[in-house]
Design a protein around this motif. Structure first.
Motif, mmCIF file in Angstrom:
data_model
loop_
_atom_site.group_PDB
_atom_site.id
_atom_site.type_symbol
_atom_site.label_atom_id
_atom_site.label_comp_id
_atom_site.label_asym_id
_atom_site.label_seq_id
_atom_site.Cartn_x
_atom_site.Cartn_y
_atom_site.Cartn_z
ATOM 1 N N ILE A 43 0.869 -1.181 0.000
ATOM 2 C CA ILE A 43 0.000 0.000 0.000
ATOM 3 C C ILE A 43 0.902 1.226 0.000
ATOM 4 O O ILE A 43 1.738 1.389 0.890
ATOM 5 C CB ILE A 43 -0.924 -0.003 1.239
ATOM 6 N N LYS A 44 0.745 2.087 -0.994
ATOM 7 C CA LYS A 44 1.608 3.261 -1.136
ATOM 8 C C LYS A 44 0.915 4.556 -0.705
ATOM 9 O O LYS A 44 1.580 5.522 -0.361
ATOM 10 C CB LYS A 44 2.061 3.426 -2.597
ATOM 11 N N LYS A 45 -0.418 4.580 -0.756
ATOM 12 C CA LYS A 45 -1.180 5.784 -0.397
ATOM 13 C C LYS A 45 -2.277 5.414 0.583
ATOM 14 O O LYS A 45 -2.871 4.345 0.499
ATOM 15 C CB LYS A 45 -1.811 6.422 -1.624
ATOM 16 N N ILE A 46 -2.545 6.332 1.496
ATOM 17 C CA ILE A 46 -3.636 6.195 2.449
ATOM 18 C C ILE A 46 -4.676 7.244 2.089
ATOM 19 O O ILE A 46 -4.362 8.426 1.975
ATOM 20 C CB ILE A 46 -3.137 6.409 3.899
ATOM 21 N N THR A 47 -5.903 6.803 1.881
ATOM 22 C CA THR A 47 -6.984 7.711 1.490
ATOM 23 C C THR A 47 -8.152 7.540 2.447
ATOM 24 O O THR A 47 -8.513 6.420 2.796
ATOM 25 C CB THR A 47 -7.450 7.403 0.053
ATOM 26 N N TYR A 48 -8.726 8.666 2.862
ATOM 27 C CA TYR A 48 -9.887 8.648 3.740
ATOM 28 C C TYR A 48 -10.690 9.925 3.562
ATOM 29 O O TYR A 48 -10.217 10.896 2.979
ATOM 30 C CB TYR A 48 -9.478 8.454 5.203
ATOM 31 N N SER A 49 -11.920 9.908 4.060
ATOM 32 C CA SER A 49 -12.803 11.055 3.966
ATOM 33 C C SER A 49 -12.877 11.726 5.333
ATOM 34 O O SER A 49 -13.030 11.065 6.362
ATOM 35 C CB SER A 49 -14.198 10.594 3.530
ATOM 36 N N LEU A 50 -12.790 13.061 5.340
ATOM 37 C CA LEU A 50 -12.868 13.824 6.579
ATOM 38 C C LEU A 50 -13.618 15.120 6.314
ATOM 39 O O LEU A 50 -13.164 15.948 5.523
ATOM 40 C CB LEU A 50 -11.470 14.114 7.119
ATOM 41 N N GLY A 51 -14.778 15.241 6.916
ATOM 42 C CA GLY A 51 -15.573 16.454 6.745
ATOM 43 C C GLY A 51 -15.998 16.691 5.314
ATOM 44 O O GLY A 51 -16.029 17.827 4.863
ATOM 45 N N ILE A 54 -11.985 14.371 0.574
ATOM 46 C CA ILE A 54 -11.178 13.165 0.414
ATOM 47 C C ILE A 54 -9.718 13.557 0.613
ATOM 48 O O ILE A 54 -9.204 14.446 -0.062
ATOM 49 C CB ILE A 54 -11.371 12.538 -0.991
ATOM 50 N N ILE A 55 -9.064 12.900 1.545
ATOM 51 C CA ILE A 55 -7.664 13.177 1.844
ATOM 52 C C ILE A 55 -6.843 11.963 1.437
ATOM 53 O O ILE A 55 -7.176 10.830 1.778
ATOM 54 C CB ILE A 55 -7.471 13.487 3.340
ATOM 55 N N ASN A 65 -2.744 9.685 13.241
ATOM 56 C CA ASN A 65 -4.114 10.130 13.009
ATOM 57 C C ASN A 65 -4.624 9.702 11.628
ATOM 58 O O ASN A 65 -5.769 9.262 11.485
ATOM 59 C CB ASN A 65 -4.221 11.643 13.176
ATOM 60 N N ASP A 66 -3.788 9.816 10.616
ATOM 61 C CA ASP A 66 -4.180 9.384 9.264
ATOM 62 C C ASP A 66 -4.501 7.892 9.234
ATOM 63 O O ASP A 66 -5.484 7.482 8.629
ATOM 64 C CB ASP A 66 -3.060 9.684 8.260
ATOM 65 N N PHE A 67 -3.677 7.104 9.893
ATOM 66 C CA PHE A 67 -3.926 5.658 9.912
ATOM 67 C C PHE A 67 -5.210 5.328 10.654
ATOM 68 O O PHE A 67 -5.950 4.434 10.257
ATOM 69 C CB PHE A 67 -2.753 4.913 10.566
ATOM 70 N N LEU A 68 -5.491 6.030 11.715
ATOM 71 C CA LEU A 68 -6.696 5.748 12.499
ATOM 72 C C LEU A 68 -7.958 6.175 11.774
ATOM 73 O O LEU A 68 -9.026 5.582 11.989
ATOM 74 C CB LEU A 68 -6.612 6.443 13.861
ATOM 75 N N LEU A 69 -7.869 7.175 10.907
ATOM 76 C CA LEU A 69 -9.038 7.654 10.186
ATOM 77 C C LEU A 69 -9.321 6.895 8.902
ATOM 78 O O LEU A 69 -10.412 6.987 8.360
ATOM 79 C CB LEU A 69 -8.894 9.149 9.873
ATOM 80 N N CYS A 70 -8.338 6.149 8.381
ATOM 81 C CA CYS A 70 -8.565 5.474 7.104
ATOM 82 C C CYS A 70 -9.369 4.212 7.260
ATOM 83 O O CYS A 70 -9.617 3.671 8.244
ATOM 84 C CB CYS A 70 -7.263 5.169 6.387
#
Length: 70
Positions: A43-51, A54-55, A65-70
């Protein structure tokens, strides 16, 4: 090697009752485990939605924090 070193440091600080250092090191250790897991899964990119946004971040730019939100 990094995982064992960081785990040993975490345990030493826990045994010495260094509470603040233990909390900080535990977060760093968990972050290291997430990176290790993502490397193994290629896995090269971490993507998640916040508010509603898409980040997307590169793996090595992620924080805990990024890992916990994905």
């Amino acid at each position: 090697m990094l995982i064992k070193r960081d785990f040993d440091e975490l345990i030493i600080n826990y045994l010495l009752k260094n509470q603040k250092a233990t909390v900080v090191l535990a977060g760093s250790f968990i972050e290291l485990l997430f990176v290790y897991y993502c490397e193994k899964k290629k896995i090269k990119k971490i993507t998640y939605s916040l508010g509603g946004k898409i980040i997307s971040r590169n793996l090595y730019e992620c924080t805990l924090n990024d890992f916990l939100l994905c």
